[in-house]
Design a protein around this motif. Sequence first.
Motif, mmCIF file in Angstrom:
data_model
loop_
_atom_site.group_PDB
_atom_site.id
_atom_site.type_symbol
_atom_site.label_atom_id
_atom_site.label_comp_id
_atom_site.label_asym_id
_atom_site.label_seq_id
_atom_site.Cartn_x
_atom_site.Cartn_y
_atom_site.Cartn_z
ATOM 1 N N HIS A 228 0.865 -1.170 0.000
ATOM 2 C CA HIS A 228 0.000 0.000 0.000
ATOM 3 C C HIS A 228 0.905 1.223 0.000
ATOM 4 O O HIS A 228 2.093 1.137 0.317
ATOM 5 C CB HIS A 228 -0.907 -0.011 1.240
ATOM 6 N N SER A 229 0.375 2.378 -0.359
ATOM 7 C CA SER A 229 1.188 3.594 -0.409
ATOM 8 C C SER A 229 1.843 3.891 0.931
ATOM 9 O O SER A 229 2.947 4.434 0.985
ATOM 10 C CB SER A 229 0.328 4.784 -0.867
ATOM 11 N N THR A 252 -1.301 -2.388 -4.324
ATOM 12 C CA THR A 252 -2.507 -1.600 -4.027
ATOM 13 C C THR A 252 -2.136 -0.136 -3.762
ATOM 14 O O THR A 252 -2.705 0.512 -2.874
ATOM 15 C CB THR A 252 -3.255 -2.187 -2.813
ATOM 16 N N LEU A 253 -1.192 0.391 -4.520
ATOM 17 C CA LEU A 253 -0.727 1.769 -4.327
ATOM 18 C C LEU A 253 -1.818 2.773 -4.724
ATOM 19 O O LEU A 253 -2.419 2.647 -5.789
ATOM 20 C CB LEU A 253 0.533 2.019 -5.157
ATOM 21 N N ASN A 254 -2.006 3.787 -3.890
ATOM 22 C CA ASN A 254 -3.005 4.811 -4.158
ATOM 23 C C ASN A 254 -2.437 5.987 -4.953
ATOM 24 O O ASN A 254 -3.199 6.715 -5.591
ATOM 25 C CB ASN A 254 -3.584 5.355 -2.838
ATOM 26 N N TYR A 255 -1.118 6.162 -4.904
ATOM 27 C CA TYR A 255 -0.500 7.259 -5.642
ATOM 28 C C TYR A 255 0.933 6.872 -5.999
ATOM 29 O O TYR A 255 1.503 5.919 -5.456
ATOM 30 C CB TYR A 255 -0.530 8.565 -4.824
ATOM 31 N N ASN A 272 -2.700 -1.139 -10.154
ATOM 32 C CA ASN A 272 -2.700 -0.651 -8.784
ATOM 33 C C ASN A 272 -4.015 0.109 -8.543
ATOM 34 O O ASN A 272 -5.023 -0.157 -9.208
ATOM 35 C CB ASN A 272 -1.489 0.242 -8.529
ATOM 36 N N ASN A 273 -3.969 1.050 -7.609
ATOM 37 C CA ASN A 273 -5.169 1.822 -7.296
ATOM 38 C C ASN A 273 -4.887 3.323 -7.398
ATOM 39 O O ASN A 273 -5.459 4.132 -6.664
ATOM 40 C CB ASN A 273 -5.658 1.460 -5.890
ATOM 41 N N VAL A 274 -4.003 3.703 -8.348
ATOM 42 C CA VAL A 274 -3.645 5.116 -8.542
ATOM 43 C C VAL A 274 -4.845 5.859 -9.138
ATOM 44 O O VAL A 274 -5.360 5.478 -10.192
ATOM 45 C CB VAL A 274 -2.418 5.251 -9.455
ATOM 46 N N GLN A 275 -5.279 6.918 -8.460
ATOM 47 C CA GLN A 275 -6.487 7.636 -8.885
ATOM 48 C C GLN A 275 -6.213 9.067 -9.322
ATOM 49 O O GLN A 275 -7.098 9.710 -9.891
ATOM 50 C CB GLN A 275 -7.498 7.645 -7.726
ATOM 51 N N GLN A 276 -4.993 9.555 -9.078
ATOM 52 C CA GLN A 276 -4.735 10.961 -9.384
ATOM 53 C C GLN A 276 -3.277 11.159 -9.808
ATOM 54 O O GLN A 276 -2.373 10.473 -9.340
ATOM 55 C CB GLN A 276 -5.031 11.839 -8.152
ATOM 56 N N ASN A 303 -5.263 1.083 -13.817
ATOM 57 C CA ASN A 303 -5.534 1.920 -12.654
ATOM 58 C C ASN A 303 -6.822 2.714 -12.880
ATOM 59 O O ASN A 303 -7.172 3.027 -14.026
ATOM 60 C CB ASN A 303 -4.372 2.892 -12.413
#
Length: 325
Positions: A228-229, A252-255, A272-276, A303
Amino acid sequence: MKTFASIVLLGILILEAVFAAPAKNEEKAKKLKQIQLLPDDDFEEPDYMNQDARNFYDYEEQLTINEPLIEIGSLTPSGNRELVTYDSDYEEELVPHEPLDPGAPSVPGLLGPETKEGLPTCLLCTCLSGSVYCDDTDIKSIPPLPKDTTHFYARFNKLTNIKKGDFSGLNHLKRIDVTGNRISSIDEDALRQLPELVDLMVASNELVQLPELPKTMISIDASHNKLHSNGIKKEAFKDMNNLEYLYLAGNTLNYIPLPLPESLRSINLQNNNVQQIDDDTFCNSKDIHYVRKALELIRLDGNPINLSKTPHAYICLPHVPYGNY
């Protein structure tokens, strides 16, 4: 008178016998030569008994051996030698073989230090010119490694963690590859003290946190873990001025972990889970002339982000990132 006549008659008989004997002997000799195929004046030689053959046989009959026979063998070095005499008066020169000394300087460390199982590491694994291969050996912990180890491979085993002292003192270790294990944790001080480490492959494990790494890194592959991030320290890669390849796909990285060093050539963040993403993620919004030539590959496919919403974020790049537009 009669006596004298008898004597004369006896003498005549003796003379006849004397002259008759050579003739009979000569006839017997001639018959014997014919039986043994010995040539004489009346016997014709067969073709195979030519002059060269006769000369050879005549030479062989005249040959005498006055010198002792010498056996030709391999030369032996000078030193202590032993003569062995046989019943036939034959003497052979032997060089005794010295037994291998287990305490000789070249023997210790040849098979590496012993593992917890009591086996030398290089008997359990394979050691070759500084590289230690422990792939598919079902090991559950890092075995003690020779001090001159430069590359360590322990792929597809049953490792669950890497402890602080597992690589202690390995000042020449350049690569660690433990892909395909069950590693869930790496002690914070397990790797950062390795002065020459450049490649770390921990893909396909169960890591939730990436440990601190030395600044010498060139390639890091932590793909397909549980990162995770929050499991990557802030500015973890900032001072790695030689880092070229960063693989973090399948986590599961968010950024995106920032800042990224200028030396980076490829970053893989797919699935992953990069949203921005913003204008300063890869470029420098304050310098419109800034060009990032080294970063040639960015993978963001898989993503939940629409890259078309931030077109100014890729102005400085030689190639547009892969992903959803």
